[in-house]
Design a protein around this motif. Structure first.
Motif, PDB file in Angstrom:
ATOM      1  N   SER A 258       0.830  -1.200   0.000  1.00 32.21           N
ATOM      2  CA  SER A 258       0.000   0.000   0.000  1.00 32.21           C
ATOM      3  C   SER A 258       0.869   1.256   0.000  1.00 32.21           C
ATOM      4  N   LYS A 259       0.490   2.244  -0.798  1.00 30.61           N
ATOM      5  CA  LYS A 259       1.233   3.499  -0.883  1.00 30.61           C
ATOM      6  C   LYS A 259       0.881   4.452   0.257  1.00 30.61           C
ATOM      7  N   LEU A 260      -0.142   4.096   1.027  1.00 30.04           N
ATOM      8  CA  LEU A 260      -0.580   4.886   2.178  1.00 30.04           C
ATOM      9  C   LEU A 260      -0.777   6.367   1.841  1.00 30.04           C
ATOM     10  N   PRO A 261      -1.708   6.664   0.955  1.00 31.98           N
ATOM     11  CA  PRO A 261      -2.010   8.070   0.677  1.00 31.98           C
ATOM     12  C   PRO A 261      -2.592   8.737   1.920  1.00 31.98           C
ATOM     13  N   ASN A 262      -2.526  10.040   1.976  1.00 32.29           N
ATOM     14  CA  ASN A 262      -2.994  10.774   3.151  1.00 32.29           C
ATOM     15  C   ASN A 262      -4.516  10.931   3.151  1.00 32.29           C
ATOM     16  N   ASN A 263      -5.195   9.820   3.302  1.00 32.20           N
ATOM     17  CA  ASN A 263      -6.646   9.805   3.462  1.00 32.20           C
ATOM     18  C   ASN A 263      -7.053   8.408   3.901  1.00 32.20           C
ATOM     19  N   CYS A 264      -8.232   8.276   4.471  1.00 31.45           N
ATOM     20  CA  CYS A 264      -8.750   6.970   4.879  1.00 31.45           C
ATOM     21  C   CYS A 264     -10.226   7.116   5.237  1.00 31.45           C
ATOM     22  N   SER A 265     -11.081   6.493   4.461  1.00 34.03           N
ATOM     23  CA  SER A 265     -12.527   6.626   4.673  1.00 34.03           C
ATOM     24  C   SER A 265     -12.982   5.998   5.991  1.00 34.03           C
ATOM     25  N   ARG A 266     -12.185   5.044   6.525  1.00 32.04           N
ATOM     26  CA  ARG A 266     -12.569   4.410   7.788  1.00 32.04           C
ATOM     27  C   ARG A 266     -12.669   5.426   8.922  1.00 32.04           C
ATOM     28  N   MET A 267     -11.860   6.483   8.847  1.00 28.60           N
ATOM     29  CA  MET A 267     -11.879   7.507   9.899  1.00 28.60           C
ATOM     30  C   MET A 267     -13.180   8.304   9.889  1.00 28.60           C
ATOM     31  N   TRP A 268     -13.906   8.222   8.800  1.00 28.02           N
ATOM     32  CA  TRP A 268     -15.185   8.922   8.688  1.00 28.02           C
ATOM     33  C   TRP A 268     -16.361   7.980   8.988  1.00 28.02           C
ATOM     34  N   ASN A 269     -16.234   6.716   8.603  1.00 24.89           N
ATOM     35  CA  ASN A 269     -17.405   5.830   8.573  1.00 24.89           C
ATOM     36  C   ASN A 269     -17.539   4.868   9.744  1.00 24.89           C
ATOM     37  N   SER A 270     -16.415   4.456  10.349  1.00 25.92           N
ATOM     38  CA  SER A 270     -16.488   3.318  11.270  1.00 25.92           C
ATOM     39  C   SER A 270     -15.580   3.484  12.482  1.00 25.92           C
ATOM     40  N   LYS A 315      -4.168  14.066  11.287  1.00 21.65           N
ATOM     41  CA  LYS A 315      -2.852  13.463  11.072  1.00 21.65           C
ATOM     42  C   LYS A 315      -2.887  12.455   9.924  1.00 21.65           C
ATOM     43  N   VAL A 316      -3.990  11.692   9.831  1.00 20.13           N
ATOM     44  CA  VAL A 316      -4.158  10.752   8.707  1.00 20.13           C
ATOM     45  C   VAL A 316      -4.137  11.500   7.384  1.00 20.13           C
ATOM     46  N   PHE A 317      -4.679  12.709   7.371  1.00 16.90           N
ATOM     47  CA  PHE A 317      -4.743  13.502   6.145  1.00 16.90           C
ATOM     48  C   PHE A 317      -3.449  14.250   5.836  1.00 16.90           C
ATOM     49  N   SER A 318      -2.504  14.267   6.775  1.00 18.25           N
ATOM     50  CA  SER A 318      -1.273  15.025   6.551  1.00 18.25           C
ATOM     51  C   SER A 318      -0.014  14.168   6.593  1.00 18.25           C
ATOM     52  N   GLU A 319       0.023  13.177   7.457  1.00 17.58           N
ATOM     53  CA  GLU A 319       1.224  12.342   7.606  1.00 17.58           C
ATOM     54  C   GLU A 319       0.860  10.913   8.014  1.00 17.58           C
ATOM     55  N   ARG A 320       0.061  10.274   7.197  1.00 17.39           N
ATOM     56  CA  ARG A 320      -0.429   8.933   7.524  1.00 17.39           C
ATOM     57  C   ARG A 320       0.700   7.916   7.671  1.00 17.39           C
ATOM     58  N   LYS A 321       1.748   8.072   6.895  1.00 17.61           N
ATOM     59  CA  LYS A 321       2.858   7.120   6.948  1.00 17.61           C
ATOM     60  C   LYS A 321       3.566   7.123   8.295  1.00 17.61           C
ATOM     61  N   SER A 322       3.392   8.183   9.067  1.00 14.99           N
ATOM     62  CA  SER A 322       4.049   8.275  10.373  1.00 14.99           C
ATOM     63  C   SER A 322       3.253   7.575  11.475  1.00 14.99           C
ATOM     64  N   ILE A 323       2.026   7.128  11.171  1.00 17.60           N
ATOM     65  CA  ILE A 323       1.182   6.454  12.160  1.00 17.60           C
ATOM     66  C   ILE A 323       1.458   4.956  12.069  1.00 17.60           C
ATOM     67  N   ASP A 324       1.970   4.377  13.136  1.00 19.15           N
ATOM     68  CA  ASP A 324       2.457   3.005  13.054  1.00 19.15           C
ATOM     69  C   ASP A 324       1.374   1.993  12.713  1.00 19.15           C
ATOM     70  N   ILE A 325       0.144   2.171  13.195  1.00 19.14           N
ATOM     71  CA  ILE A 325      -0.894   1.195  12.879  1.00 19.14           C
ATOM     72  C   ILE A 325      -1.270   1.223  11.400  1.00 19.14           C
ATOM     73  N   CYS A 326      -0.970   2.329  10.725  1.00 20.08           N
ATOM     74  CA  CYS A 326      -1.282   2.433   9.293  1.00 20.08           C
ATOM     75  C   CYS A 326      -0.256   1.694   8.437  1.00 20.08           C
ATOM     76  N   SER A 327       0.924   1.432   8.980  1.00 21.64           N
ATOM     77  CA  SER A 327       2.001   0.835   8.191  1.00 21.64           C
ATOM     78  C   SER A 327       1.672  -0.574   7.714  1.00 21.64           C
ATOM     79  N   ASN A 328       0.733  -1.250   8.403  1.00 19.41           N
ATOM     80  CA  ASN A 328       0.361  -2.611   8.016  1.00 19.41           C
ATOM     81  C   ASN A 328      -1.020  -2.656   7.374  1.00 19.41           C
ATOM     82  N   CYS A 329      -1.495  -1.485   6.961  1.00 20.99           N
ATOM     83  CA  CYS A 329      -2.851  -1.377   6.399  1.00 20.99           C
ATOM     84  C   CYS A 329      -2.838  -1.690   4.910  1.00 20.99           C
ATOM     85  N   SER A 330      -3.878  -2.384   4.466  1.00 19.14           N
ATOM     86  CA  SER A 330      -3.999  -2.748   3.048  1.00 19.14           C
ATOM     87  C   SER A 330      -4.873  -1.773   2.284  1.00 19.14           C
ATOM     88  N   GLU A 331      -5.412  -0.761   2.979  1.00 21.11           N
ATOM     89  CA  GLU A 331      -6.322   0.185   2.336  1.00 21.11           C
ATOM     90  C   GLU A 331      -5.538   1.296   1.634  1.00 21.11           C
TER      91      GLU A 331
END
Length: 332
Positions: A258-270, A315-331
């Protein structure tokens, strides 16, 4: 036919409030993507609840059995579950009764399902399939459970047991048969039975076979899922050749594709609710490192809007790659 019946059950839980909540979530997320500013409207539409943190199996790449699992273990009590359902039901429509652990080890699981169905949720449960006795399958059908996801990572006992340590292939197969048979006897089309096959190095050659086995067992869907690594040091023993969500660098270190773009719909929906009532942002926060609040102390709607959640979304919208739980995300 099973797909359309399942879709009908899903659409059947929508109310005026739930429908417009989805619109508000999707609209505000889209505006946030376009402008780069955090605009969040609506309430959580999808909620995952953790019934228990213990499991009867010891799978090599499971967080429960790893040394990294350091948060308190336990099982959700009825009063906590009741608070979640009463506060979430006006807006949320999808309830996933699974996070870490084996849900059927919580003695109140069937009652949880029945209560959530009374509140008109669409309910899914994910299980390793070792507790589906004929009596339990009858209770599941009567409870109104919409979807049961059963993990079966092999088409024979030898392959299955390589990953599902302490598991019993025949027990799972017989449980699936009992549920499929129970549906026919009761003239019911629910729960929708989804057979989940997590591909690893040992079972990768059986992808075609598991689809055939699924048809033979009478399941409604077979899902092929990629393995999520917990122990990267042991990656070479388990990662399949073709169906992996990871890649290795020049030094042989594995990382997510995953390229981990600075966005994630899960933060809005669930959101996810742990067994002790903590609200965390998503299922990749397995150790509950980012607790936004606790439903035992504050209302869900207040937690959903608090400064912790806002700052995390930012932070997800600005520096998602710096959040450790995101590093293993497939989204993406």
């Amino acid at each position: 036919m099973a797909f359309f019946y399942d879709l009908f059950r899903l659409l059947g839980v929508f109310t005026f409030n739930r429908f417009f909540n989805i619109i508000a979530l999707k609209w505000s997320y889209l505006i946030s993507r376009i402008t780069g500013n955090i605009i969040h409207r609506g309430h959580p539409a999808y909620i995952s609840i953790e019934p228990i943190t213990t499991c009867n199996l010891k799978c090599p790449q499971c967080f429960i059995t790893s040394k990294e699992f350091t948060r308190p273990k336990g099982e959700m009590v009825f009063t906590t579950f009741e608070k979640i359902i009463s506060q979430a039901s006006p807006w949320a429509f999808y309830l996933n009764l699974y996070f870490q652990g084996e849900p059927f080890l919580n003695k109140n699981l069937i009652d949880f399902i029945a209560m959530a169905k009374q509140a008109n949720f669409y309910i899914a449960v994910s299980t390793n399939g070792h507790f589906m006795t004929e009596e339990t399958t009858q209770l599941l059908i009567k409870s109104g459970l919409d979807r049961l996801i059963v993990s079966l990572d092999g088409t024979d006992a030898e392959t299955y047991n390589k990953y599902r340590i302490n598991g019993n292939f025949e027990t799972v197969v017989e449980g699936i048969k009992a549920l499929a048979s129970g549906k026919k006897k009761n003239n019911k089309n629910h729960p929708f039975i989804e057979l989940q096959f997590v591909v690893n190095k040992k079972n990768e050659p059986q992808i075609k076979e598991i689809k055939n086995l699924g048809k033979m067992l009478g399941v409604d869907k077979v899902t092929i899922k990629s393995l999520q690594l917990i122990n990267f040091e042991d990656a070479s023993n388990w990662l399949p050749i073709k169906t992996s969500r990871y890649e290795s660098d020049s030094e042989g270190v594995y990382k997510s594709k995953s390229k981990l773009p600075n966005n994630c719909s899960r933060m809005w929906n669930s959101c996810v609710v742990t067994w002790d009532g903590n609200i965390i942002p998503c299922c990749f926060d397995k150790n509950a490192c980012f607790i936004m609040g606790n439903i035992q102390i504050d209302l869900l709607q207040d937690i959903w809007r608090n400064s912790k959640y806002y700052n995390f979304r930012k932070k997800v919208f600005s520096e998602r790659k710096s959040i450790d739980i995101c590093s293993n995300c497939s989204e993406d």
